[in-house]
Scaffold this motif. Structure first.
Motif, PDB file in Angstrom:
ATOM      1  N   ARG A 112      50.707 -31.564   6.015  1.00  0.00           N
ATOM      2  CA  ARG A 112      51.375 -31.128   7.241  1.00  0.00           C
ATOM      3  C   ARG A 112      52.890 -31.275   7.116  1.00  0.00           C
ATOM      4  O   ARG A 112      53.383 -32.274   6.591  1.00  0.00           O
ATOM      5  CB  ARG A 112      50.880 -31.940   8.442  1.00  0.00           C
ATOM      6  CG  ARG A 112      49.401 -31.743   8.739  1.00  0.00           C
ATOM      7  CD  ARG A 112      49.131 -30.344   9.224  1.00  0.00           C
ATOM      8  NE  ARG A 112      47.705 -30.092   9.411  1.00  0.00           N
ATOM      9  CZ  ARG A 112      47.203 -28.938   9.835  1.00  0.00           C
ATOM     10  NH1 ARG A 112      48.022 -27.928  10.078  1.00  0.00           N
ATOM     11  NH2 ARG A 112      45.912 -28.777   9.975  1.00  0.00           N
ATOM     12  N   PRO A 113      53.637 -30.282   7.593  1.00  0.00           N
ATOM     13  CA  PRO A 113      55.100 -30.363   7.499  1.00  0.00           C
ATOM     14  C   PRO A 113      55.657 -31.503   8.332  1.00  0.00           C
ATOM     15  O   PRO A 113      55.137 -31.827   9.403  1.00  0.00           O
ATOM     16  CB  PRO A 113      55.553 -29.002   8.048  1.00  0.00           C
ATOM     17  CG  PRO A 113      54.419 -28.516   8.890  1.00  0.00           C
ATOM     18  CD  PRO A 113      53.180 -29.037   8.253  1.00  0.00           C
ATOM     19  N   GLY A 114      56.682 -32.127   7.809  1.00  0.00           N
ATOM     20  CA  GLY A 114      57.377 -33.164   8.549  1.00  0.00           C
ATOM     21  C   GLY A 114      56.751 -34.541   8.442  1.00  0.00           C
ATOM     22  O   GLY A 114      57.218 -35.480   9.081  1.00  0.00           O
ATOM     23  N   LEU A 115      55.681 -34.681   7.629  1.00  0.00           N
ATOM     24  CA  LEU A 115      55.025 -35.976   7.458  1.00  0.00           C
ATOM     25  C   LEU A 115      55.023 -36.372   5.989  1.00  0.00           C
ATOM     26  O   LEU A 115      54.829 -35.537   5.109  1.00  0.00           O
ATOM     27  CB  LEU A 115      53.581 -35.938   7.967  1.00  0.00           C
ATOM     28  CG  LEU A 115      53.345 -35.737   9.459  1.00  0.00           C
ATOM     29  CD1 LEU A 115      51.849 -35.758   9.759  1.00  0.00           C
ATOM     30  CD2 LEU A 115      54.069 -36.783  10.290  1.00  0.00           C
ATOM     31  N   ASP A 116      55.214 -37.653   5.733  1.00  0.00           N
ATOM     32  CA  ASP A 116      55.163 -38.182   4.375  1.00  0.00           C
ATOM     33  C   ASP A 116      54.348 -39.473   4.412  1.00  0.00           C
ATOM     34  O   ASP A 116      54.805 -40.495   4.946  1.00  0.00           O
ATOM     35  CB  ASP A 116      56.575 -38.460   3.861  1.00  0.00           C
ATOM     36  CG  ASP A 116      56.578 -39.005   2.431  1.00  0.00           C
ATOM     37  OD1 ASP A 116      55.529 -38.933   1.767  1.00  0.00           O
ATOM     38  OD2 ASP A 116      57.640 -39.497   1.996  1.00  0.00           O
ATOM     39  N   VAL A 117      53.115 -39.415   3.909  1.00  0.00           N
ATOM     40  CA  VAL A 117      52.263 -40.604   3.870  1.00  0.00           C
ATOM     41  C   VAL A 117      52.697 -41.454   2.685  1.00  0.00           C
ATOM     42  O   VAL A 117      52.517 -41.075   1.532  1.00  0.00           O
ATOM     43  CB  VAL A 117      50.768 -40.226   3.755  1.00  0.00           C
ATOM     44  CG1 VAL A 117      49.914 -41.487   3.691  1.00  0.00           C
ATOM     45  CG2 VAL A 117      50.339 -39.355   4.927  1.00  0.00           C
ATOM     46  N   ILE A 118      53.270 -42.608   2.973  1.00  0.00           N
ATOM     47  CA  ILE A 118      53.888 -43.418   1.922  1.00  0.00           C
ATOM     48  C   ILE A 118      53.031 -44.606   1.501  1.00  0.00           C
ATOM     49  O   ILE A 118      53.409 -45.347   0.584  1.00  0.00           O
ATOM     50  CB  ILE A 118      55.284 -43.913   2.350  1.00  0.00           C
ATOM     51  CG1 ILE A 118      55.200 -44.748   3.624  1.00  0.00           C
ATOM     52  CG2 ILE A 118      56.236 -42.739   2.521  1.00  0.00           C
ATOM     53  CD1 ILE A 118      56.527 -45.386   4.015  1.00  0.00           C
ATOM     54  N   GLY A 119      51.888 -44.814   2.161  1.00  0.00           N
ATOM     55  CA  GLY A 119      51.055 -45.939   1.766  1.00  0.00           C
ATOM     56  C   GLY A 119      49.740 -45.981   2.505  1.00  0.00           C
ATOM     57  O   GLY A 119      49.566 -45.313   3.529  1.00  0.00           O
ATOM     58  N   GLU A 120      48.801 -46.754   1.947  1.00  0.00           N
ATOM     59  CA  GLU A 120      47.491 -46.973   2.547  1.00  0.00           C
ATOM     60  C   GLU A 120      47.186 -48.461   2.532  1.00  0.00           C
ATOM     61  O   GLU A 120      47.494 -49.152   1.561  1.00  0.00           O
ATOM     62  CB  GLU A 120      46.389 -46.247   1.779  1.00  0.00           C
ATOM     63  CG  GLU A 120      46.524 -44.748   1.722  1.00  0.00           C
ATOM     64  CD  GLU A 120      45.422 -44.130   0.855  1.00  0.00           C
ATOM     65  OE1 GLU A 120      44.328 -44.726   0.781  1.00  0.00           O
ATOM     66  OE2 GLU A 120      45.670 -43.076   0.245  1.00  0.00           O
ATOM     67  N   ALA A 121      46.568 -48.938   3.613  1.00  0.00           N
ATOM     68  CA  ALA A 121      46.162 -50.338   3.696  1.00  0.00           C
ATOM     69  C   ALA A 121      44.696 -50.410   4.087  1.00  0.00           C
ATOM     70  O   ALA A 121      44.215 -49.596   4.877  1.00  0.00           O
ATOM     71  CB  ALA A 121      47.015 -51.076   4.725  1.00  0.00           C
ATOM     72  N   ALA A 122      43.979 -51.406   3.532  1.00  0.00           N
ATOM     73  CA  ALA A 122      42.550 -51.523   3.778  1.00  0.00           C
ATOM     74  C   ALA A 122      42.212 -52.569   4.833  1.00  0.00           C
ATOM     75  O   ALA A 122      41.055 -52.699   5.225  1.00  0.00           O
ATOM     76  CB  ALA A 122      41.823 -51.861   2.477  1.00  0.00           C
TER      77      ALA A 122
END
Length: 228
Positions: A27-37
């Motif tokens: 999606r434009p305008g979003l940057d997923v920079i990490g994941e946490a469990a």
């Protein structure tokens, strides 16, 4: 120039977490920079990565999403916004997360563009996310409020008026236009009433206003769209 919103996804299940990352990254305008469990990992990554928004599952082992939301507000000088993602709209965990400082919530079954739009709005605007959904969540709670109703602290007439408009989901510019006052005047009033209520954000202020009976959950509100 378009602002890019950085996102940290917190979910203890790998498949939903990976799926969300794939969908939101497209999606434009979003940057997923990490994941946490889990909540503990969320706190550590939020401190190091400094995302704009955490998309937080509330039901996680160890430190759950409610406690993680609460700790984020206290641990960081400029904590990220938190949007809770949930399977059930009337989940008691969601209500507790909003009271802990989350800015809003979205449903896991919502279209990815709706989730993306919610993240953008929470990061870049000052309105309450999906105000009708918040109102319905409060209205659906069984039994008495989690603490005795204590009445709203002494607000000025203008602050009280602005709090009611906030409960309808209006942003500061919309409130300024409605009341025919300057944007700076609205910002000052909002800051003052948040301090008086001891609220971390607008959503928490609205929740407190509902709990105190200052705003009635069953009252009419705007159409069910993201405010902004």
């Amino acid at each position: 120039m378009t602002t890019t919103v950085t996102v940290l996804i917190a979910d203890d299940e790998e498949l939903p977490r990976t799926g969300l990352r794939t969908l939101l990254s497209a999606r434009p305008g979003l940057d997923v920079i990490g994941e946490a469990a889990d909540g503990a990992e969320t706190l550590a990554l939020a401190a190091s990565l400094r995302p704009d928004v955490v998309l937080m599952d509330v039901r996680m082992p160890g430190v759950d999403g409610i406690e993680a939301t609460r700790r984020l507000q206290d641990a960081l000088p400029e904590p990220p916004k938190v949007v809770v993602i949930t399977t059930f709209e009337n989940d008691e965990y969601v209500y507790d997360a909003l009271r802990a400082g989350a800015s809003g919530f979205v449903l896991k079954r919502a279209p990815s563009e709706q989730i993306a739009q919610a993240l953008r709005l929470v990061a870049t605007t000052d309105s309450v996310l999906f105000p009708d959904a918040v109102r319905r969540l409060v209205a659906a709670r069984p039994g008495p409020p989690p603490r005795p109703a204590r009445g709203v602290p002494a607000l000025t007439a203008r602050e009280a008026e602005i709090l009611r408009l906030m409960a309808r989901g209006l942003s500061n510019p919309h409130i300024a236009g409605t009341l025919v006052v300057s944007l700076e005047t609205v910002k000052t009033h909002v800051s003052n009433l948040l301090a008086k209520l001891g609220a971390r954000n607008r959503t928490q202020a609205v929740i407190l206003a509902y709990e105190c009976g200052f705003v009635i959950p069953g009252a009419g509100g705007p159409a069910e769209t993201p405010a902004g």
